[in-house]
Design a protein around this motif. Structure first.
Motif, PDB file in Angstrom:
ATOM      1  N   MET A   1       0.844  -1.154   0.000  1.00 40.94           N
ATOM      2  CA  MET A   1       0.000   0.000   0.000  1.00 40.94           C
ATOM      3  C   MET A   1       0.899   1.228   0.000  1.00 40.94           C
ATOM      4  SD  MET A   1      -3.156   0.649   2.525  1.00 40.94           S
ATOM      5  CE  MET A   1      -2.463   1.862   3.579  1.00 40.94           C
ATOM      6  N   ARG A   2       0.488   2.242  -0.757  1.00 40.08           N
ATOM      7  CA  ARG A   2       1.214   3.508  -0.786  1.00 40.08           C
ATOM      8  C   ARG A   2       0.197   4.639  -0.664  1.00 40.08           C
ATOM      9  NH1 ARG A   2       3.896   4.993  -6.274  1.00 40.08           N
ATOM     10  NH2 ARG A   2       1.696   4.925  -6.799  1.00 40.08           N
ATOM     11  N   CYS A   3       0.436   5.542   0.286  1.00 38.44           N
ATOM     12  CA  CYS A   3      -0.448   6.689   0.472  1.00 38.44           C
ATOM     13  C   CYS A   3       0.305   7.955   0.081  1.00 38.44           C
ATOM     14  CB  CYS A   3      -0.913   6.788   1.915  1.00 38.44           C
ATOM     15  SG  CYS A   3      -1.960   5.408   2.416  1.00 38.44           S
ATOM     16  N   LEU A   4      -0.219   8.661  -0.931  1.00 38.81           N
ATOM     17  CA  LEU A   4       0.343   9.921  -1.404  1.00 38.81           C
ATOM     18  C   LEU A   4      -0.791  10.893  -1.675  1.00 38.81           C
ATOM     19  CD1 LEU A   4       2.906   8.612  -4.062  1.00 38.81           C
ATOM     20  CD2 LEU A   4       3.452   9.541  -1.815  1.00 38.81           C
ATOM     21  N   ALA A   5      -0.652  12.127  -1.232  1.00 37.62           N
ATOM     22  CA  ALA A   5      -1.606  13.193  -1.527  1.00 37.62           C
ATOM     23  C   ALA A   5      -3.046  12.794  -1.185  1.00 37.62           C
ATOM     24  CB  ALA A   5      -1.506  13.607  -2.991  1.00 37.62           C
ATOM     25  N   LEU A  10      -3.097   0.475  -3.937  1.00 36.94           N
ATOM     26  CA  LEU A  10      -2.410  -0.810  -3.825  1.00 36.94           C
ATOM     27  C   LEU A  10      -1.301  -0.828  -4.861  1.00 36.94           C
ATOM     28  CD1 LEU A  10      -5.429  -3.262  -3.454  1.00 36.94           C
ATOM     29  CD2 LEU A  10      -4.031  -2.217  -1.671  1.00 36.94           C
ATOM     30  N   VAL A  11      -0.097  -1.151  -4.420  1.00 34.31           N
ATOM     31  CA  VAL A  11       1.056  -1.167  -5.310  1.00 34.31           C
ATOM     32  C   VAL A  11       1.852  -2.456  -5.134  1.00 34.31           C
ATOM     33  CG1 VAL A  11       1.263   1.358  -5.316  1.00 34.31           C
ATOM     34  CG2 VAL A  11       2.592   0.021  -3.676  1.00 34.31           C
ATOM     35  N   ARG A  12       2.657  -2.751  -6.150  1.00 31.64           N
ATOM     36  CA  ARG A  12       3.615  -3.857  -6.074  1.00 31.64           C
ATOM     37  C   ARG A  12       5.002  -3.233  -6.154  1.00 31.64           C
ATOM     38  NH1 ARG A  12       2.217  -7.209 -10.233  1.00 31.64           N
ATOM     39  NH2 ARG A  12       1.027  -8.493  -8.819  1.00 31.64           N
ATOM     40  N   VAL A  13       5.901  -3.661  -5.260  1.00 29.63           N
ATOM     41  CA  VAL A  13       7.270  -3.156  -5.251  1.00 29.63           C
ATOM     42  C   VAL A  13       8.195  -4.303  -5.619  1.00 29.63           C
ATOM     43  CG1 VAL A  13       9.092  -2.113  -3.860  1.00 29.63           C
ATOM     44  CG2 VAL A  13       6.704  -1.467  -3.465  1.00 29.63           C
ATOM     45  N   GLU A  14       8.985  -4.104  -6.656  1.00 31.54           N
ATOM     46  CA  GLU A  14      10.005  -5.085  -7.061  1.00 31.54           C
ATOM     47  C   GLU A  14      11.204  -4.865  -6.141  1.00 31.54           C
ATOM     48  OE1 GLU A  14      11.896  -8.064  -8.553  1.00 31.54           O
ATOM     49  OE2 GLU A  14       9.928  -7.557  -9.388  1.00 31.54           O
ATOM     50  N   THR A  16      14.198  -6.155  -5.906  1.00 29.59           N
ATOM     51  CA  THR A  16      15.562  -6.070  -6.450  1.00 29.59           C
ATOM     52  C   THR A  16      15.846  -4.725  -7.099  1.00 29.59           C
ATOM     53  OG1 THR A  16      14.841  -7.151  -8.476  1.00 29.59           O
ATOM     54  CG2 THR A  16      15.812  -8.556  -6.771  1.00 29.59           C
ATOM     55  N   SER A  17      14.843  -4.124  -7.753  1.00 28.58           N
ATOM     56  CA  SER A  17      15.066  -2.856  -8.456  1.00 28.58           C
ATOM     57  C   SER A  17      14.443  -1.657  -7.757  1.00 28.58           C
ATOM     58  CB  SER A  17      14.498  -2.940  -9.872  1.00 28.58           C
ATOM     59  OG  SER A  17      13.077  -3.015  -9.827  1.00 28.58           O
ATOM     60  N   GLY A  18      13.474  -1.888  -6.884  1.00 32.57           N
ATOM     61  CA  GLY A  18      12.750  -0.788  -6.244  1.00 32.57           C
ATOM     62  C   GLY A  18      11.637  -0.217  -7.105  1.00 32.57           C
ATOM     63  N   ALA A  19      11.387  -0.820  -8.266  1.00 37.19           N
ATOM     64  CA  ALA A  19      10.330  -0.332  -9.159  1.00 37.19           C
ATOM     65  C   ALA A  19       8.966  -0.520  -8.506  1.00 37.19           C
ATOM     66  CB  ALA A  19      10.382  -1.073 -10.491  1.00 37.19           C
ATOM     67  N   VAL A  20       8.114   0.502  -8.622  1.00 42.37           N
ATOM     68  CA  VAL A  20       6.776   0.484  -8.040  1.00 42.37           C
ATOM     69  C   VAL A  20       5.745   0.472  -9.167  1.00 42.37           C
ATOM     70  CG1 VAL A  20       5.126   1.713  -6.575  1.00 42.37           C
ATOM     71  CG2 VAL A  20       7.558   1.736  -6.003  1.00 42.37           C
ATOM     72  N   THR A  21       4.824  -0.491  -9.105  1.00 40.58           N
ATOM     73  CA  THR A  21       3.735  -0.594 -10.074  1.00 40.58           C
ATOM     74  C   THR A  21       2.420  -0.418  -9.323  1.00 40.58           C
ATOM     75  OG1 THR A  21       5.001  -2.173 -11.385  1.00 40.58           O
ATOM     76  CG2 THR A  21       2.615  -2.081 -11.787  1.00 40.58           C
ATOM     77  N   ASP A  62      -3.110  -9.004 -10.198  1.00 40.42           N
ATOM     78  CA  ASP A  62      -2.671  -7.877 -11.022  1.00 40.42           C
ATOM     79  C   ASP A  62      -3.472  -6.606 -10.743  1.00 40.42           C
ATOM     80  OD1 ASP A  62      -5.121  -8.423 -12.205  1.00 40.42           O
ATOM     81  OD2 ASP A  62      -4.294  -8.807 -14.199  1.00 40.42           O
ATOM     82  N   GLY A  63      -4.376  -6.634  -9.760  1.00 36.27           N
ATOM     83  CA  GLY A  63      -5.170  -5.476  -9.383  1.00 36.27           C
ATOM     84  C   GLY A  63      -6.488  -5.353 -10.124  1.00 36.27           C
ATOM     85  N   SER A  64      -6.794  -6.296 -11.000  1.00 38.42           N
ATOM     86  CA  SER A  64      -8.037  -6.241 -11.767  1.00 38.42           C
ATOM     87  C   SER A  64      -9.160  -6.986 -11.048  1.00 38.42           C
ATOM     88  CB  SER A  64      -7.827  -6.856 -13.153  1.00 38.42           C
ATOM     89  OG  SER A  64      -7.545  -8.243 -13.039  1.00 38.42           O
ATOM     90  N   ASN A  65     -10.362  -6.852 -11.588  1.00 37.37           N
ATOM     91  CA  ASN A  65     -11.521  -7.629 -11.160  1.00 37.37           C
ATOM     92  C   ASN A  65     -11.865  -7.419  -9.682  1.00 37.37           C
ATOM     93  OD1 ASN A  65     -13.652  -9.431 -11.458  1.00 37.37           O
ATOM     94  ND2 ASN A  65     -12.377 -11.204 -11.012  1.00 37.37           N
TER      95      ASN A  65
END
Length: 143
Positions: A1-5, A10-14, A16-21, A62-65
């Protein structure tokens, strides 16, 4: 979970790379809270505020449905966690006016009481053997 503004997505954090989806975006009046992933990794369950009340939702990995879980009986439901079987959730419910734990059968949508306390029972955390730890409110505070 990420709270901004003011939005809690709901997010996924990789790791190894720190990439956020971003998997699922919330609205300002419909944030997500307390996401949990099923033991098989296929389903995410989270609380989501809808029309001023906390309800449980399930989403595909994947966040769908997105779909509502449990009865629409006026009770707030949140703090859900999967039992080891992956077919049952233990959660906090305000049905009856006092926060207590319930079990929710994901195949039928039926709920049944798990605790009955006059204080409160919240934050269930199942262990790998199915034993459930939780916080209980007493006149002395939380146990």
């Amino acid at each position: 979970m990420r709270c901004l503004a003011g939005r809690c997505d709901l997010v996924r954090v990789e790791l190894t790379s720190g990439a956020v989806t971003t998997l699922a975006r919330s609205g300002l009046s419909s944030p997500y809270a307390h996401p949990r992933v099923s033991p098989d990794g296929r389903t995410i369950v989270a609380a989501r505020q809808r029309e001023g009340q906390w309800r449980l939702v399930a989403l595909d990995a994947d966040g769908s449905n997105e779909r509502l879980l449990g009865p629409d009986d006026g009770a707030a439901r949140f703090d859900a966690a999967f039992l080891p079987d992956g077919r049952t959730l233990v959660l906090t419910s305000t049905r009856g006016g006092i926060p207590n734990l319930e079990l929710l059968d994901l195949s039928t949508g039926e709920v049944r009481p798990f605790t009955r306390t006059l204080g409160a029972a919240v934050a269930p955390a199942p262990g790998p053997d199915g034993e459930v730890f939780f916080l209980a409110l007493h006149s002395r505070g939380w146990d």
